[in-house]
Design a protein around this motif. Structure first.
Motif, short mmCIF file in Angstrom:
data_model
loop_
_atom_site.label_atom_id
_atom_site.label_comp_id
_atom_site.label_asym_id
_atom_site.label_seq_id
_atom_site.Cartn_x
_atom_site.Cartn_y
_atom_site.Cartn_z
N TYR A 247 -2.91 13.33 0.46
CA TYR A 247 -3.49 12.00 0.30
C TYR A 247 -2.41 10.92 0.39
N TRP A 248 -1.19 11.24 -0.08
CA TRP A 248 -0.07 10.33 0.11
C TRP A 248 0.20 10.12 1.60
N ILE A 249 0.20 11.20 2.35
CA ILE A 249 0.45 11.12 3.79
C ILE A 249 -0.66 10.32 4.48
N LEU A 250 -1.91 10.57 4.10
CA LEU A 250 -3.04 9.87 4.71
C LEU A 250 -2.91 8.36 4.53
N PHE A 251 -2.68 7.92 3.30
CA PHE A 251 -2.60 6.48 3.05
C PHE A 251 -1.31 5.88 3.59
N THR A 252 -0.26 6.67 3.70
CA THR A 252 0.97 6.19 4.33
C THR A 252 0.73 5.93 5.81
N VAL A 253 0.00 6.82 6.47
CA VAL A 253 -0.34 6.62 7.88
C VAL A 253 -1.19 5.36 8.04
N ILE A 254 -2.14 5.17 7.14
CA ILE A 254 -2.96 3.95 7.18
C ILE A 254 -2.08 2.71 7.03
N ALA A 255 -1.14 2.76 6.10
CA ALA A 255 -0.24 1.62 5.89
C ALA A 255 0.61 1.35 7.13
N ILE A 256 1.10 2.40 7.76
CA ILE A 256 1.91 2.23 8.98
C ILE A 256 1.09 1.57 10.08
N ILE A 257 -0.15 2.00 10.23
CA ILE A 257 -1.04 1.41 11.25
C ILE A 257 -1.27 -0.08 10.95
N ILE A 258 -1.49 -0.41 9.69
CA ILE A 258 -1.70 -1.81 9.31
C ILE A 258 -0.48 -2.65 9.70
N GLY A 259 0.71 -2.18 9.36
CA GLY A 259 1.93 -2.91 9.68
C GLY A 259 2.15 -3.03 11.18
N PHE A 260 1.90 -1.95 11.91
CA PHE A 260 2.10 -1.94 13.37
C PHE A 260 1.15 -2.92 14.05
N VAL A 261 -0.14 -2.81 13.74
CA VAL A 261 -1.15 -3.65 14.38
C VAL A 261 -0.93 -5.13 14.02
N GLY A 262 -0.58 -5.39 12.75
CA GLY A 262 -0.36 -6.77 12.33
C GLY A 262 0.76 -7.43 13.09
N LEU B 109 0.83 -1.20 0.00
CA LEU B 109 0.00 0.00 0.00
C LEU B 109 0.86 1.25 0.00
N ALA B 110 1.89 1.25 0.85
CA ALA B 110 2.79 2.41 0.93
C ALA B 110 3.47 2.66 -0.41
N ALA B 111 3.87 1.60 -1.08
CA ALA B 111 4.52 1.73 -2.39
C ALA B 111 3.56 2.30 -3.42
N ALA B 112 2.33 1.78 -3.44
CA ALA B 112 1.35 2.19 -4.46
C ALA B 112 1.04 3.67 -4.40
N VAL B 113 0.79 4.18 -3.18
CA VAL B 113 0.42 5.59 -3.06
C VAL B 113 1.64 6.50 -3.20
N ALA B 114 2.84 5.93 -3.01
CA ALA B 114 4.05 6.74 -3.15
C ALA B 114 4.46 6.90 -4.60
N PHE B 115 4.52 5.79 -5.37
CA PHE B 115 5.01 5.94 -6.74
C PHE B 115 4.00 6.62 -7.67
N THR B 116 2.73 6.68 -7.26
CA THR B 116 1.76 7.40 -8.09
C THR B 116 1.68 8.89 -7.75
N THR B 117 2.37 9.30 -6.70
CA THR B 117 2.36 10.72 -6.32
C THR B 117 3.78 11.28 -6.14
N SER B 118 4.78 10.47 -6.42
CA SER B 118 6.18 10.85 -6.18
C SER B 118 6.69 11.88 -7.18
N PRO B 119 7.54 12.79 -6.73
CA PRO B 119 8.16 13.74 -7.67
C PRO B 119 9.22 13.09 -8.55
N ALA B 120 9.50 11.80 -8.31
CA ALA B 120 10.57 11.12 -9.06
C ALA B 120 10.06 9.97 -9.93
#
Length: 454
Positions: free
Chosen positions: A217-232, A181-192
């Motif tokens: 929106y990148w930050i929002l979904f990154t936070v969601i991804a972090i929570i998923i990884g942490f809780v899991g 999830l973190a990768a998907a929202v990052a490479f679709t909004t990345s400046p690179a």
């Protein structure tokens, strides 16, 4: 006229050659500066090449072969001659290769990868958190997001981080899904990223404008991804499964932190640079300066020498330059299809839909094509975005559609990030897809709601 139709049906290759050489008109006239909207049966004919390309991509046919077949069909349907096709070809490739900032960022971030900065960051965090594995999992997801955002390459990031995560904690399904999830929202909004390059090229927007618009929106979904990884990791009560490597063990915390300085600086420059530049009135943290400083920091703070750091940056440009060249050729065929009025025909139908539902439906469609053809995210954007752009959708809506395609790619068997996750965590890719499904679909639902409200 009947004789011409029979010739096109029975001898398509000869007909195409005739159109190329003598500029014969098959069903329509040569493209004019303003492309008319096709109607009736001809409107249906113009979209057939797009459907054929999608089908071929779903069947994992090479993207350029698929594009060529669709382009040839469009030339036959629209009576487009070789002169027009050649002009489109010569314009598309340099247009893609002129997307300078993503190329530079990707190359510099790859040099940071090769210097060992990310491995040092993981080791430093592991020492600091002791046995709290869930915090380590959260940091891996954060690092996945940050590194992909800087480099624009999710697959390359996963190739580095997945083996490190597996060696430390094993294959935690939630962690793998969170990294995807973190990768998907990052490479679709990345400046690179290639994807951002395509979006800005098609929309005409500046890279900084698109990146700034999508950053919340990148930050929002990154936070969601972090929570998923942490809780899991916490729910599974995972323990560290391996010790530090000999190379890492021999380094003090100060040395490890020193190794991470180039990565910290580059991330700061990429995210905060535009604001600082605007405040001081000069590009003090523009691409030229942060490229020079980052390469210098790599030479000072890591095991790489200055020549090795420079070589790592040049080698790092190979991936994105190759992909931009590839997409430039593919865009030629898409532009040929556009000359027939195909996108105008689709837009004329889409405009009849309720306005509030256009963006969510487009996001859902992007997700749907991303699942079977996830190896070609940039290609898919080049295929679907012209319609969205023709509808006059705002830049954020275009970004939501791109994120939808990105999310779909994280349930695709052919996506490079998924392949890297499978290899790094040493599990079948089917297991990666199954583990991702619940979390990626849940994220898609959130994205659909946002795209409807915003």
């Amino acid at each position: 006229m009947n004789l011409m139709k029979k010739a096109i049906i029975k001898y398509p290759i000869l007909t195409l050659m005739a159109m190329m050489l003598f500029n014969v008109k098959a069903f329509a006239t040569e493209a004019a500066p303003v492309i008319p909207t096709p109607t009736g049966f001809y409107a249906f004919l113009t979209i057939i090449p797009l459907i054929v390309i999608l089908i071929l991509l779903f069947r994992r046919v090479n993207m350029l072969v698929a594009g060529l077949i669709g382009g040839i069909m469009a030339m036959m349907i629209g009576g487009i001659g070789l002169v027009t096709a050649n002009k489109l070809f010569l314009a598309a490739i340099p247009g893609m290769l002129s997307i300078t900032v993503p190329i530079v960022n990707s190359a510099v971030a790859t040099a940071v990868f090769k210097s060992g900065g990310y491995a040092s960051a993981l080791a430093l965090v592991r020492r600091g958190i002791k046995d709290k594995v869930e915090y380590f999992a959260a940091f891996i997801v954060l690092l996945m997001a940050a590194a992909t955002y800087m480099s624009g390459i999710g697959g390359g990031t996963a190739m580095v981080l997945a083996p490190l995560a597996f060696a430390a904690m094993g294959a935690i399904p939630e962690l793998i899904a969170a990294m995807s999830l973190a990768a998907a929202v990052a490479f679709t909004t990345s400046p690179a990223s290639l994807e951002t390059g395509i979006i800005t090229k098609l929309t005409g927007a500046a890279t900084t404008d698109y990146v700034t618009a999508m950053r919340p929106y990148w930050i929002l979904f990154t936070v969601i991804a972090i929570i998923i990884g942490f809780v899991g990791a916490k729910r599974r009560k995972t323990l560290f499964q391996s010790e530090e490597t000999e190379e890492i063990r021999s380094k003090s915390n100060g040395e490890l932190f020193k190794n991470t300085i180039p990565a910290i600086f580059l991330l700061t420059a990429v995210i905060a640079g535009p604001f600082i530049n605007k405040a001081v009135g000069i590009p003090i943290l523009g691409p030229l300066m942060y490229t020079i400083v980052t390469i210098g920091l790599i030479a000072i703070c890591t095991k790489l020498t200055l020549p090795q750091s420079a070589d790592a940056m040049i080698d790092g440009s190979t991936y994105i330059l190759t992909r931009l060249f590839q997409v430039g050729i593919f865009l030629t065929f898409i532009n040929i299809i556009g000359e027939t009025g195909a996108f105008n025909a689709i837009v004329s139908v889409a405009k009849s839909a309720p306005t509030n539902f256009i963006v969510p439906v487009a996001v859902l469609a992007g997700f749907a094509v991303g699942v079977p053809a996830g190896a070609y995210v940039g290609t898919l954007l080049a295929l679907v975005l012209p319609v969205a752009i023709s509808l006059g959708l705002p830049l954020t809506s275009i970004g939501f559609i791109a994120m939808g395609v990105g999310l779909g790619s994280q349930m695709s068997f052919v996506n490079i990030t998924m392949q890297a996750q499978s290899s790094g965590f040493q599990i079948p890719i089917l297991q990666v897809v199954k583990g991702n499904t619940k979390w990626i679909v849940s994220s898609l639902i959130i994205l659909l709601v946002i795209s409807y409200v915003v």
